[in-house]
Design a protein around this motif. Structure first.
Motif, PDB file in Angstrom:
ATOM      1  N   THR A  49       6.758   9.946   4.026  1.00 22.08           N
ATOM      2  CA  THR A  49       8.104   9.371   4.049  1.00 22.08           C
ATOM      3  C   THR A  49       9.037  10.293   4.821  1.00 22.08           C
ATOM      4  N   ASP A  73       1.606   6.984   3.450  1.00 29.19           N
ATOM      5  CA  ASP A  73       1.026   8.314   3.637  1.00 29.19           C
ATOM      6  C   ASP A  73       2.093   9.393   3.708  1.00 29.19           C
ATOM      7  N   GLN A 114       8.986   4.792   5.798  1.00 24.87           N
ATOM      8  CA  GLN A 114       7.649   4.966   5.240  1.00 24.87           C
ATOM      9  C   GLN A 114       6.641   4.925   6.377  1.00 24.87           C
ATOM     10  N   THR A 119       0.846  -1.190   0.000  1.00 27.59           N
ATOM     11  CA  THR A 119       0.000   0.000   0.000  1.00 27.59           C
ATOM     12  C   THR A 119       0.886   1.246   0.000  1.00 27.59           C
ATOM     13  N   PRO A 120       0.606   2.218  -0.847  1.00 32.25           N
ATOM     14  CA  PRO A 120       1.421   3.447  -0.852  1.00 32.25           C
ATOM     15  C   PRO A 120       1.417   4.118   0.515  1.00 32.25           C
ATOM     16  N   TRP A 159       2.505   5.086   7.745  1.00 29.66           N
ATOM     17  CA  TRP A 159       1.058   4.952   7.529  1.00 29.66           C
ATOM     18  C   TRP A 159       0.362   5.392   8.815  1.00 29.66           C
TER      19      TRP A 159
END
Length: 443
Positions: free
Chosen positions: A256, A254, A269, A251-252, A271
């Motif tokens: 970085t 949210d 990364q 999943t991309p 989320w």
């Protein structure tokens, strides 16, 4: 060397101040045997370890009785030790963006031949769980001089009615979470589940999870205008995976982040606003952070409820590793990896004292000048191993006993049975001899 010996005696005297008179003196010599490494020479036997220091036979028996039958609890000693370190002010707790790390882990003292040992702990050499006496350890992490030092604050043994590690983990997380200050965060490894932390009500934590970890969004997806309304949020996969030959994309993220440590660039990364994969929107939300370090092939997947930067999370989790020093200093360095105690209490008490003794020795080594073990040790460092080798040469007759309540109890024993009649392990007293009181018949 006399200064270090005197300082250790004072520390032990402060730790044992609340222990009953007589028992505290027995524990004093037992802790000295552990600190000086005499259990390495005796291969885990209590009596030879005490006698090797030069104690008379009566003192050896009293120390063994204090271990087996003494009225004391390890948590009282741990709290006294924590207070002593706080009062000295040498140890400073770490703090990252307003939060102090408190690590939690499970420690197993393997007893494969112990009768009635119902607990089990994973052993990497055997690649399976072996019979062991398991403890939960909670320690605050800080700096002592130039090294990181875990200050032990909680020792928890398994429940006699449930020897499973799962139950011990739940109890440890619940008690550790209840003792956390508002600016402290619990740091745990992958063995502790996120669901257990949320169920126990731990408000601040950083937990490592498996690389195949999945979660859900804390909001419902947009309605498609047909079909059954959605109940769960969209699934989030932090890392890609392969299932039946097909690659499932990650999943991309949210957000970085990246930072530089030395000559390498660490990337992260993030989320936000997630819930468990089995939870519906509205439950306790958390964040997931995946950290990619060029030194390691696999990324680090962390789950947290803290609203701090990815760099602070990386620093907080790195402070979980000092808790691994506690079993190392207790077992391999002190000789408690082998134990010849079999009683229901002594099988737990000896490892507990070994963990405390290892923490005391590491603290003294970190706050004192480094002591070389020989002429070959030209660049010595203040480690507990070097100090233990030097303390092994100290005779117990040279150790000063702090004045005060630390003394032999002058109990009146004249009215007690002696010898075989007073033996503790005797099942029952022999009935007194009876004489034939019947009159003899006339010849």
């Amino acid at each position: 060397m006399s200064t270090i010996v005197y300082r250790i005696s004072l520390l032990l005297g402060a730790i044992l101040a609340q222990v009953p008179i007589g028992t505290n003196l027995g524990l004093f010599w037992l802790l000295w045997s552990l600190i000086s490494g005499r259990f390495l020479l005796s291969r885990g036997a209590v009596f030879p370890a005490l006698a090797d220091g030069g104690l008379p036979a009566e003192a050896v028996r009293r120390s063994s009785a204090a271990l087996t039958y003494g009225r004391w609890a390890i948590q009282t000693l741990v709290e006294a030790w924590h207070q002593v370190v706080q009062e000295e002010g040498t140890w400073q707790a770490h703090r990252y963006e307003g939060f102090r790390p408190v690590a939690c882990d499970l420690v197993g003292f393997f007893r494969p031949r112990l009768s009635g040992c119902l607990g089990k702990h994973y052993q990497s050499g055997a690649d399976k769980a072996l019979p062991a006496v398991v403890f939960a350890v909670v320690a605050a992490v800080g700096t002592l001089g130039l090294v990181r030092f875990p200050l032990i604050r909680l020792l928890l043994r398994a429940d006699p009615s449930d020897q499973s590690e799962a139950d011990l983990q739940r109890r440890a997380v619940r008690q550790a979470g209840a003792s956390l200050e508002p600016d402290e965060a619990l740091i745990v490894d992958a063995g502790f589940g996120v669901a257990a932390l949320l169920t126990a009500g731990v408000s601040h934590f950083v937990a490592r999870v498996a690389r195949n970890f999945t979660a859900r969004r804390n909001v419902l997806p947009a309605s498609q205008g047909r079909g059954r309304p959605a109940v769960y949020g969209a699934r989030v996969r932090p890392l890609p995976r392969t299932h039946k030959g097909k690659i499932i994309a990650a999943t991309p993220a949210d957000a970085t982040a990246q930072w530089v440590v030395g000559r390498r660039i660490i990337q992260a990364q993030i989320w936000d606003n997630l819930v468990l994969s089995t939870s519906t929107p509205g439950d306790t939300a958390f964040r997931c952070v995946v950290i990619h370090d060029p030194r390691y092939q696999a990324p680090l997947v962390l789950v947290t409820t803290l609203s701090v930067s990815a760099y602070a999370l990386w620093c907080l989790y790195r402070d979980r590793w000092p808790i691994e020093q506690l079993p190392l200093a207790a077992k391999q360095m002190r000789g408690a990896h082998r134990a010849f105690v079999f009683g229901g209490e002594s099988r737990h008490r000896l490892p507990e004292l070994a963990l405390l003794a290892g923490n005391v020795l590491a603290y003294v080594a970190g706050t004192a000048a480094a002591v070389a073990t020989g002429f070959w040790d030209r660049r010595c460092r203040p480690t507990c191993g070097r100090l233990r080798r030097v303390l092994l040469r100290v005779h117990f007759g040279e150790i000063p006993v702090p004045e005060g309540t630390l003394r032999k109890k002058a109990s009146v024993t004249a009215h007690l049975p002696k010898g075989v009649q007073g033996h503790r392990r005797q099942k029952g007293l022999m009935p007194p001899p009876t004489h034939d009181l019947q009159p003899q018949k006339a010849a």
